[in-house]
Write a protein that holds these residues in place. Structure first.
Motif, PDB file in Angstrom:
ATOM      1  N   MET A   1      -0.119  38.355  10.390  1.00  0.00           N
ATOM      2  CA  MET A   1      -0.399  39.215  11.506  1.00  0.00           C
ATOM      3  C   MET A   1       0.388  40.520  11.330  1.00  0.00           C
ATOM      4  N   GLU A   2      -0.239  41.621  11.647  1.00  0.00           N
ATOM      5  CA  GLU A   2       0.409  42.925  11.527  1.00  0.00           C
ATOM      6  C   GLU A   2       1.228  43.222  12.783  1.00  0.00           C
ATOM      7  N   LEU A   3       2.015  44.291  12.711  1.00  0.00           N
ATOM      8  CA  LEU A   3       2.838  44.675  13.857  1.00  0.00           C
ATOM      9  C   LEU A   3       2.001  45.067  15.067  1.00  0.00           C
ATOM     10  N   THR A   4       0.747  45.444  14.852  1.00  0.00           N
ATOM     11  CA  THR A   4      -0.135  45.830  15.958  1.00  0.00           C
ATOM     12  C   THR A   4      -0.717  44.610  16.664  1.00  0.00           C
ATOM     13  N   GLY A   5      -0.481  43.431  16.117  1.00  0.00           N
ATOM     14  CA  GLY A   5      -1.013  42.222  16.722  1.00  0.00           C
ATOM     15  C   GLY A   5      -2.383  41.841  16.196  1.00  0.00           C
ATOM     16  N   THR A   6      -2.875  42.583  15.195  1.00  0.00           N
ATOM     17  CA  THR A   6      -4.183  42.270  14.626  1.00  0.00           C
ATOM     18  C   THR A   6      -3.988  41.543  13.302  1.00  0.00           C
ATOM     19  N   TRP A   7      -5.005  40.825  12.899  1.00  0.00           N
ATOM     20  CA  TRP A   7      -4.939  40.086  11.647  1.00  0.00           C
ATOM     21  C   TRP A   7      -5.351  40.983  10.504  1.00  0.00           C
ATOM     22  N   PHE A   8      -4.773  40.753   9.322  1.00  0.00           N
ATOM     23  CA  PHE A   8      -5.134  41.503   8.126  1.00  0.00           C
ATOM     24  C   PHE A   8      -5.903  40.589   7.187  1.00  0.00           C
ATOM     25  N   ARG A   9      -6.645  41.218   6.270  1.00  0.00           N
ATOM     26  CA  ARG A   9      -7.401  40.441   5.298  1.00  0.00           C
ATOM     27  C   ARG A   9      -6.468  39.878   4.250  1.00  0.00           C
ATOM     28  N   GLU A  10      -6.619  38.615   3.964  1.00  0.00           N
ATOM     29  CA  GLU A  10      -5.793  37.997   2.938  1.00  0.00           C
ATOM     30  C   GLU A  10      -6.198  38.534   1.568  1.00  0.00           C
ATOM     31  N   GLY A  11      -5.210  38.818   0.733  1.00  0.00           N
ATOM     32  CA  GLY A  11      -5.469  39.299  -0.605  1.00  0.00           C
ATOM     33  C   GLY A  11      -5.758  40.795  -0.672  1.00  0.00           C
ATOM     34  N   HIS A  12      -5.712  41.484   0.462  1.00  0.00           N
ATOM     35  CA  HIS A  12      -5.971  42.928   0.483  1.00  0.00           C
ATOM     36  C   HIS A  12      -4.657  43.656   0.249  1.00  0.00           C
ATOM     37  N   GLY A  13      -4.643  44.496  -0.776  1.00  0.00           N
ATOM     38  CA  GLY A  13      -3.428  45.239  -1.100  1.00  0.00           C
ATOM     39  C   GLY A  13      -3.305  46.498  -0.267  1.00  0.00           C
ATOM     40  N   VAL A  14      -2.636  47.472  -0.810  1.00  0.00           N
ATOM     41  CA  VAL A  14      -2.428  48.741  -0.119  1.00  0.00           C
ATOM     42  C   VAL A  14      -3.567  49.686  -0.479  1.00  0.00           C
ATOM     43  N   ASP A  15      -4.097  50.388   0.521  1.00  0.00           N
ATOM     44  CA  ASP A  15      -5.147  51.367   0.251  1.00  0.00           C
ATOM     45  C   ASP A  15      -4.549  52.545  -0.514  1.00  0.00           C
ATOM     46  N   PRO A  16      -5.280  53.082  -1.490  1.00  0.00           N
ATOM     47  CA  PRO A  16      -4.738  54.175  -2.305  1.00  0.00           C
ATOM     48  C   PRO A  16      -4.653  55.481  -1.518  1.00  0.00           C
ATOM     49  N   ASP A  17      -3.672  56.320  -1.874  1.00  0.00           N
ATOM     50  CA  ASP A  17      -3.558  57.652  -1.290  1.00  0.00           C
ATOM     51  C   ASP A  17      -4.643  58.566  -1.850  1.00  0.00           C
ATOM     52  N   ILE A  18      -4.931  58.398  -3.129  1.00  0.00           N
ATOM     53  CA  ILE A  18      -5.948  59.204  -3.809  1.00  0.00           C
ATOM     54  C   ILE A  18      -6.930  58.242  -4.451  1.00  0.00           C
ATOM     55  N   GLU A  19      -8.184  58.336  -4.049  1.00  0.00           N
ATOM     56  CA  GLU A  19      -9.203  57.451  -4.620  1.00  0.00           C
ATOM     57  C   GLU A  19      -9.692  58.022  -5.948  1.00  0.00           C
ATOM     58  N   VAL A  20      -9.667  57.209  -6.976  1.00  0.00           N
ATOM     59  CA  VAL A  20     -10.185  57.590  -8.291  1.00  0.00           C
ATOM     60  C   VAL A  20     -11.240  56.554  -8.652  1.00  0.00           C
ATOM     61  N   PRO A  21     -12.492  56.998  -8.789  1.00  0.00           N
ATOM     62  CA  PRO A  21     -13.547  56.024  -9.119  1.00  0.00           C
ATOM     63  C   PRO A  21     -13.328  55.442 -10.513  1.00  0.00           C
ATOM     64  N   GLU A  22     -13.668  54.175 -10.659  1.00  0.00           N
ATOM     65  CA  GLU A  22     -13.529  53.517 -11.951  1.00  0.00           C
ATOM     66  C   GLU A  22     -14.667  53.962 -12.862  1.00  0.00           C
ATOM     67  N   ASP A  23     -14.333  54.347 -14.063  1.00  0.00           N
ATOM     68  CA  ASP A  23     -15.319  54.732 -15.067  1.00  0.00           C
ATOM     69  C   ASP A  23     -15.176  53.746 -16.213  1.00  0.00           C
TER      70      ASP A  23
END
Length: 62
Positions: A1-23
């Motif tokens: 559970m997050e500090l906001t009281g909502t549940w997070f997705r299991e296995g989900h890491g940190v969202d990137p600051d800069i998105e770079v598409p995979e080539d």
């Protein structure tokens, strides 16, 4: 559970600051687009903010 009281997705890491598409074609040729973008960002930061080497710590007294 997050500090906001909502549940997070299991296995989900940190969202990137800069998105770079995979080539996958470039990666198969040995070029990593994410690494190349990271190097570009670091070079830009060094140009704009400069670099100051940290001071050497004092020797331990034993």
């Amino acid at each position: 559970m997050e500090l906001t009281g909502t549940w997070f997705r299991e296995g989900h890491g940190v969202d990137p600051d800069i998105e770079v598409p995979e080539d996958l074609t470039a990666m198969a040729k040995g070029v990593d687009p994410q690494l190349e973008r990271a190097i570009t960002e670091i070079k830009n930061l060094v140009k704009t903010k400069g670099y100051t080497a940290p001071e050497m710590p004092a020797y331990e007294k034993r």
